[in-house]
Scaffold this motif. Structure first.
Motif, PDB file in Angstrom:
ATOM      1  N   GLY A 186      33.687  43.745  31.248  1.00 52.12           N
ATOM      2  CA  GLY A 186      34.658  42.663  31.217  1.00 52.12           C
ATOM      3  C   GLY A 186      34.235  41.532  32.132  1.00 52.12           C
ATOM      4  O   GLY A 186      33.432  41.728  33.053  1.00 52.12           O
ATOM      5  N   GLN A 187      34.767  40.353  31.878  1.00 50.99           N
ATOM      6  CA  GLN A 187      34.529  39.200  32.760  1.00 50.99           C
ATOM      7  C   GLN A 187      35.676  38.979  33.741  1.00 50.99           C
ATOM      8  O   GLN A 187      35.522  38.277  34.732  1.00 50.99           O
ATOM      9  CB  GLN A 187      34.338  37.919  31.932  1.00 50.99           C
ATOM     10  N   TRP A 188      36.820  39.597  33.439  1.00 48.02           N
ATOM     11  CA  TRP A 188      38.003  39.463  34.286  1.00 48.02           C
ATOM     12  C   TRP A 188      38.671  40.821  34.433  1.00 48.02           C
ATOM     13  O   TRP A 188      38.567  41.674  33.549  1.00 48.02           O
ATOM     14  CB  TRP A 188      39.011  38.481  33.673  1.00 48.02           C
ATOM     15  N   ILE A 189      39.391  40.974  35.550  1.00 47.59           N
ATOM     16  CA  ILE A 189      40.247  42.137  35.777  1.00 47.59           C
ATOM     17  C   ILE A 189      41.670  41.620  35.943  1.00 47.59           C
ATOM     18  O   ILE A 189      41.898  40.619  36.638  1.00 47.59           O
ATOM     19  CB  ILE A 189      39.817  42.913  37.039  1.00 47.59           C
ATOM     20  N   LEU A 190      42.621  42.288  35.299  1.00 49.50           N
ATOM     21  CA  LEU A 190      44.032  41.931  35.434  1.00 49.50           C
ATOM     22  C   LEU A 190      44.811  43.135  35.937  1.00 49.50           C
ATOM     23  O   LEU A 190      44.756  44.208  35.336  1.00 49.50           O
ATOM     24  CB  LEU A 190      44.591  41.464  34.086  1.00 49.50           C
ATOM     25  N   THR A 191      45.532  42.943  37.047  1.00 51.40           N
ATOM     26  CA  THR A 191      46.440  43.971  37.561  1.00 51.40           C
ATOM     27  C   THR A 191      47.822  43.352  37.733  1.00 51.40           C
ATOM     28  O   THR A 191      47.956  42.136  37.899  1.00 51.40           O
ATOM     29  CB  THR A 191      45.963  44.536  38.911  1.00 51.40           C
ATOM     30  N   PRO A 192      48.867  44.184  37.726  1.00 48.54           N
ATOM     31  CA  PRO A 192      50.232  43.630  37.838  1.00 48.54           C
ATOM     32  C   PRO A 192      50.442  42.804  39.098  1.00 48.54           C
ATOM     33  O   PRO A 192      51.037  41.716  39.043  1.00 48.54           O
ATOM     34  CB  PRO A 192      51.117  44.887  37.821  1.00 48.54           C
ATOM     35  N   SER A 193      49.984  43.286  40.235  1.00 52.44           N
ATOM     36  CA  SER A 193      50.212  42.570  41.493  1.00 52.44           C
ATOM     37  C   SER A 193      49.179  41.472  41.762  1.00 52.44           C
ATOM     38  O   SER A 193      49.502  40.424  42.298  1.00 52.44           O
ATOM     39  CB  SER A 193      50.213  43.549  42.677  1.00 52.44           C
ATOM     40  N   GLY A 194      47.937  41.729  41.381  1.00 47.29           N
ATOM     41  CA  GLY A 194      46.849  40.799  41.727  1.00 47.29           C
ATOM     42  C   GLY A 194      46.572  39.724  40.708  1.00 47.29           C
ATOM     43  O   GLY A 194      45.891  38.748  41.009  1.00 47.29           O
ATOM     44  N   GLY A 195      47.091  39.870  39.500  1.00 44.73           N
ATOM     45  CA  GLY A 195      46.818  38.893  38.470  1.00 44.73           C
ATOM     46  C   GLY A 195      45.384  38.933  37.989  1.00 44.73           C
ATOM     47  O   GLY A 195      44.711  39.967  38.060  1.00 44.73           O
ATOM     48  N   PHE A 196      44.900  37.819  37.507  1.00 43.40           N
ATOM     49  CA  PHE A 196      43.546  37.714  36.982  1.00 43.40           C
ATOM     50  C   PHE A 196      42.553  37.456  38.115  1.00 43.40           C
ATOM     51  O   PHE A 196      42.790  36.593  38.956  1.00 43.40           O
ATOM     52  CB  PHE A 196      43.443  36.557  35.977  1.00 43.40           C
TER      53      PHE A 196
END
Length: 200
Positions: A186-196
């Motif tokens: 992936g080029q991005w990681i998305l988490t609920p607290s940290g966002g993109f």
């Protein structure tokens, strides 16, 4: 998640089991909060999109992060949302359908919710500017730990859209997950607290 020792491919199943057990132990409150947070991030995508653009996403299952609220937020922005459809037979490239609302989802293979209507060819994914992909874990290079069947890796090869790996906050690992030549980062990681956040 704390740093991992040097991992081998044989460690994958043990890590997957550990992380899925942690998901099973999540409280309904934590899961509900994650659903709401991820839906909010859909209004702050990491790339520019305009009404009518295509974004690919997924319907969460078995406590994966996200929810139909995330999909509804994308539709609310005027985006065309593609969802995966698992074809019959051995693991192969995913087919796609267009999401309209939760009421138009129907139970497909392995009880996964899929959009009703026309099944679109795997190459339809080339139209997606952003591709949201679930994972059990991801490292900071964008290497995913999936469920092991390889559907997404087969599907994502050669796709021009930006790939976003979606995980819970505790599922971003500091060590390096094992990677083989068929894996697609992936080029991005998305988490609920940290966002993109960009990988690397």
């Amino acid at each position: 998640m704390k740093g991992l020792p040097e991992m081998t491919t044989s460690d994958k199943n043990a890590l997957r089991t550990e992380l899925l057990a942690a998901r099973d132990a999540m409280s309904p409150f934590v899961l509900s909060q994650a659903i709401g947070d991820l839906a909010e991030w859909m209004y702050n995508l990491p790339i520019e999109v305009a009404a009518g653009d295509t974004v690919a996403a997924y319907v969460p299952t078995r406590r994966e992060p996200g929810g139909t609220a995330m999909l509804d937020a994308l539709v609310d922005r005027g985006l065309r949302v593609l969802l995966p459809i698992v074809p019959e037979g051995d693991p192969q490239r995913l087919q796609w359908g267009v999401y309209r609302d939760e009421q138009t989802l129907t139970e497909g293979r392995w009880n996964l919710l899929e959009p009703q209507g026309l099944r679109l060819d795997p190459d339809t994914l080339v139209e997606a500017k952003l591709i949201l992909v679930p994972a059990v874990a991801v490292d900071r290079r964008g290497v995913r730990l999936g469920r092991g069947a390889g559907y997404y890796d087969r599907t994502l090869v050669g796709m021009p859209g930006q790939i976003v790996v979606v995980v819970h906050d505790t599922e971003v690992v500091d060590g390096e997950l094992p990677e083989d030549r068929y894996d697609v980062r992936g080029q991005w990681i998305l988490t609920p607290s940290g966002g993109f956040r960009p990988v690397g």
